[in-house]
Enzyme design. Sequence first.
Site, short mmCIF file in Angstrom:
data_model
loop_
_atom_site.label_atom_id
_atom_site.label_comp_id
_atom_site.label_asym_id
_atom_site.label_seq_id
_atom_site.Cartn_x
_atom_site.Cartn_y
_atom_site.Cartn_z
N GLY A 13 0.77 -1.25 0.00
CA GLY A 13 0.00 0.00 0.00
C GLY A 13 0.79 1.28 0.00
CB ALA A 96 -14.80 3.09 -2.90
CE1 TYR A 156 -13.44 6.90 4.50
CE2 TYR A 156 -14.47 5.25 5.89
CZ TYR A 156 -13.37 5.74 5.24
OH TYR A 156 -12.18 5.06 5.31
CE LYS A 163 -10.77 1.98 5.64
NZ LYS A 163 -9.64 1.23 5.07
CB THR A 194 -3.21 9.87 1.93
OG1 THR A 194 -4.57 9.44 1.99
CG2 THR A 194 -2.60 9.82 3.31
CG LEU A 195 -3.32 9.16 -4.52
CD1 LEU A 195 -2.94 10.50 -5.14
CD2 LEU A 195 -2.42 8.04 -5.07
#
Length: 256
Positions: A13, A96, A156, A163, A194-195
């Site tokens: 990752g 996603a 989200y 999650k 982050t990305l």
Amino acid sequence: MGAFAGKIGLVMGVANERSIAWAVSRKLLDEGAEIAFTHLPGPSSERRVAELVGPQNPKIVLPCDVQKDADIARVFDEIRETYGRLDFLLHSVAFAPPTELNAPYVETTRAGWHLAMDISVYSLVAACRAAAPLMGDSGAVLTISYFGGEKVVPGYNVMGVCKAALEHSARHLAWDLGRRNIRVNCLSAGPLRTLSSAGISGFDELRRHAAEKSPLGRALEADEVADAALYLLGPNSSGVTGETLHVDCGYSIVGL
Ligand code: NAD
């Protein structure tokens, strides 16, 4: 001598210098770990990851699309041939489709739901199954979750459901692998730029809100996640498995 001297790990990752996986890897390397890295296939991820990890001269840097069983098998075959064993695994992978992330959960398509679950959740199961035979009589696995798996965090959406499934997968995996002294834990990180988080609508507002409302009253740093990750991957957490540790400046305890 570092706390991870002589330990061999796999980190799945790392995408760029902002990746949580890279923050953790840097500290693991500082502590003496030998790390095999996997990244999403493709010339641009390959180049970015090679630039980051290259100076460490890792023996294994491989593309691995976690949707492909053959890619996963190749990575663990390579680890077996190169090292003959594995001590820890960091799973820091999620995805996603933006159209699904940006849609209300009720609009999630069947295909989008399957894709998000496959990459973000099933990959942990597949990786644990492949890692366990290499872990001998002890091992540590860590995956990265978020509070949106416990409570509804607007925006989200399908990833919150992923999650929730990821955290419970970690508990089942902890149960299945515990008698082999393989521990499986989750770290629930607060919002970090982050990305991946760039794809969440309203992310900056969410990070600001978390910073204001958390007991510590400030934003979380990636290095703080990395420090806690080293605890969960290392010998100091030998009695901890199936746990989800919140590293979020305390945000998850607040009810207002
Ligand atoms: P990131 O984009 O740097 O990392 C996500 C990784 O998933 C990337 O390396 C990407 O290449 C990989 N990936 C996506 N699809 C893949 C596939 N099919 N095969 C293999 N790899 C694939 O972002 P990040 O924020 O470091 O995310 C790492 C983990 O942390 C994710 O599980 C994310 O949900 C979780 N997390 C992030 C935050 C945050 O605020 N950034 C908070 C809590 C949890």
